[in-house]
Structure formats: structure tokens, C-alpha cells
Design a protein around this motif. Structure first.
Motif, PDB file in Angstrom:
ATOM      1  N   LEU A 284       0.826  -1.212   0.000  1.00 51.67           N
ATOM      2  CA  LEU A 284       0.000   0.000   0.000  1.00 51.67           C
ATOM      3  C   LEU A 284       0.858   1.260   0.000  1.00 51.67           C
ATOM      4  CD1 LEU A 284      -2.827  -1.063   2.468  1.00 51.67           C
ATOM      5  CD2 LEU A 284      -3.090  -0.534   0.040  1.00 51.67           C
ATOM      6  N   SER A 285       1.930   1.254   0.769  1.00 55.26           N
ATOM      7  CA  SER A 285       2.821   2.418   0.799  1.00 55.26           C
ATOM      8  C   SER A 285       3.479   2.627  -0.559  1.00 55.26           C
ATOM      9  CB  SER A 285       3.898   2.252   1.867  1.00 55.26           C
ATOM     10  OG  SER A 285       3.317   2.209   3.137  1.00 55.26           O
ATOM     11  N   PHE A 286       3.930   1.535  -1.184  1.00 55.49           N
ATOM     12  CA  PHE A 286       4.556   1.644  -2.493  1.00 55.49           C
ATOM     13  C   PHE A 286       3.560   2.162  -3.530  1.00 55.49           C
ATOM     14  CE2 PHE A 286       5.927  -0.070  -6.611  1.00 55.49           C
ATOM     15  CZ  PHE A 286       7.180   0.518  -6.687  1.00 55.49           C
TER      16      PHE A 286
ATOM     17  N   TRP B  71       3.694   7.994 -11.146  1.00 49.43           N
ATOM     18  CA  TRP B  71       4.046   6.783 -11.891  1.00 49.43           C
ATOM     19  C   TRP B  71       2.804   6.085 -12.425  1.00 49.43           C
ATOM     20  CZ3 TRP B  71       7.618   4.847  -7.425  1.00 49.43           C
ATOM     21  CH2 TRP B  71       8.778   5.623  -7.379  1.00 49.43           C
ATOM     22  N   TRP B  72       1.663   6.211 -11.725  1.00 51.73           N
ATOM     23  CA  TRP B  72       0.395   5.630 -12.149  1.00 51.73           C
ATOM     24  C   TRP B  72      -0.731   6.469 -11.555  1.00 51.73           C
ATOM     25  CZ3 TRP B  72       4.011   2.059  -9.953  1.00 51.73           C
ATOM     26  CH2 TRP B  72       4.003   2.000  -8.575  1.00 51.73           C
ATOM     27  N   PRO B  73      -1.943   6.311 -12.094  1.00 52.09           N
ATOM     28  CA  PRO B  73      -3.069   7.111 -11.591  1.00 52.09           C
ATOM     29  C   PRO B  73      -3.575   6.580 -10.247  1.00 52.09           C
ATOM     30  CG  PRO B  73      -3.798   5.669 -13.339  1.00 52.09           C
ATOM     31  CD  PRO B  73      -2.296   5.513 -13.252  1.00 52.09           C
ATOM     32  N   ASP B  74      -4.383   7.403  -9.603  1.00 55.60           N
ATOM     33  CA  ASP B  74      -4.988   6.995  -8.333  1.00 55.60           C
ATOM     34  C   ASP B  74      -5.814   5.729  -8.529  1.00 55.60           C
ATOM     35  OD1 ASP B  74      -3.988   9.298  -7.187  1.00 55.60           O
ATOM     36  OD2 ASP B  74      -5.816  10.438  -7.552  1.00 55.60           O
TER      37      ASP B  74
ATOM     38  N   ASP C 149      -2.657  12.179  -4.694  1.00 54.35           N
ATOM     39  CA  ASP C 149      -1.398  12.499  -5.370  1.00 54.35           C
ATOM     40  C   ASP C 149      -0.746  13.775  -4.830  1.00 54.35           C
ATOM     41  OD1 ASP C 149      -3.197  14.300  -6.387  1.00 54.35           O
ATOM     42  OD2 ASP C 149      -2.769  13.873  -8.490  1.00 54.35           O
ATOM     43  N   SER C 150      -1.279  14.293  -3.745  1.00 52.03           N
ATOM     44  CA  SER C 150      -0.714  15.490  -3.114  1.00 52.03           C
ATOM     45  C   SER C 150       0.079  15.069  -1.878  1.00 52.03           C
ATOM     46  CB  SER C 150      -1.850  16.437  -2.724  1.00 52.03           C
ATOM     47  OG  SER C 150      -1.362  17.519  -1.983  1.00 52.03           O
TER      48      SER C 150
END
Length: 164
Positions: free
Chosen positions: A81-83, A92-95, A126-127
Motif C-alpha cells: 500500500l505504501s509503495f 508513476w500511475w493514476p490513483d 497524489d498530493s
């Protein structure tokens, strides 16, 4: 495996889970840092570590060894989950979660649009939130480092000590 090793690993896992959960709680309530949906989801593996860690610490050695499996799985979940959250923060990828995204208000009346809005503003996933302004590392990155290090320390404590 030495009889007390699994119990010691359980106690460490419970301690590490409690520390992580306490830091998250303090950041949210004492420092008034708003968590996003992924931040809230990242707390669940630490709850599992506390539960299974305490059970392993107070159980007989044979049961404590069996409880190392859900403890290891909780560490894997915390790391994963952290990664995932670090990847979202870095772009690197969307939410991955709908709760991380703003509501879509394209259709319907003004009343329907207002009803579709969440009751309180949601922090986007993403913030990045920084615990220390002088350190250019987000709390999520710190959580990933913490999860990796505490997993290694817990699993090493479960290893048998060789007789000297």
C-alpha cells in the motif's frame, strides 16, 4: 526456531504497528494534517500487526509461530500500500481508488451536483504531505521506509539464535 523467537517477533510487530498508528493519529489530530483515502487505507495493516502481534506475544510458542504468517502478510500489505501510494504521489500511475478522485459533477441539476459532493473536502492522494518541511520526503515515503525496516527487523527477530 527457538521457542521464544516467535513470541518476541509478535511483540515487536505489535510495538511497530502501535508506533506507526500513533504517528498517523498524531499527524492527523495533533498536527491537523488531512489524510487522503490511501492514507486511511494504509493504517489497516498496522491494526492487523497490533492484533496478531499481541496474540503471538501471549500465545504458546507453537501458536505464535503460526501467527507469524498473518504478521508477515500484514507487513506485505503495508509495504504494498505504501509503495502504491508513493507511485501515485510521484505520478508513476493514476490513483487506484475512486475516493482519491474528485467527484464528477457534469450531469444533473445544481441540487443533484451538491448532493453528489462529499460532506467534507477530500485530500487528493497524489498530493504529498510532508511531516518535516526541511526534508523533501513525504509521509508516505517515510511509511514505506518504516514498513520495510520494521518488517526486516521483525523477521530477523523470529530467526533462531544459534548456540554458541
Amino acid at each position: 526456531m527457538e521457542p521464544r523467537a516467535a513470541r518476541r517477533a509478535g511483540a515487536l510487530a505489535a510495538l511497530f504497528g502501535a508506533v506507526a498508528f500513533a504517528v498517523a493519529w498524531a499527524a492527523q489530530h495533533a498536527l491537523s494534517l488531512a489524510p487522503c483515502a490511501l492514507c486511511l487505507l494504509e493504517r489497516w495493516p498496522y491494526r492487523a500487526l497490533i492484533l496478531f502481534g499481541v496474540l503471538a506475544a501471549i500465545s504458546p510458542p507453537t501458536i505464535a509461530r503460526v501467527l507469524l504468517v498473518p504478521i508477515a502478510l500484514a507487513f506485505v500489505a503495508a509495504i504494498g500500500l505504501s509503495f502504491t501510494h508513493v507511485g501515485v504521489e510521484q505520478g508513476w500511475w493514476p490513483d487506484p481508488w475512486p475516493a482519491c478522485m474528485a467527484p464528477r459533477l457534469a450531469h444533473g441539476s445544481i441540487a443533484e451536483r451538491l448532493a453528489a459532493m462529499p460532506p467534507r473536502p477530500v485530500k487528493p492522494c497524489d498530493s504529498p504531505t510532508r511531516l518535516f518541511n526541511f526534508l523533501p520526503v513525504s509521509m508516505t515515503s517515510l511509511d514505506l521506509i518504516y514498513a520495510l525496516l520494521t518488517c526486516i527487523m521483525t523477521m530477523l527477530s523470529a530467526r533462531s539464535r544459534r548456540a554458541r
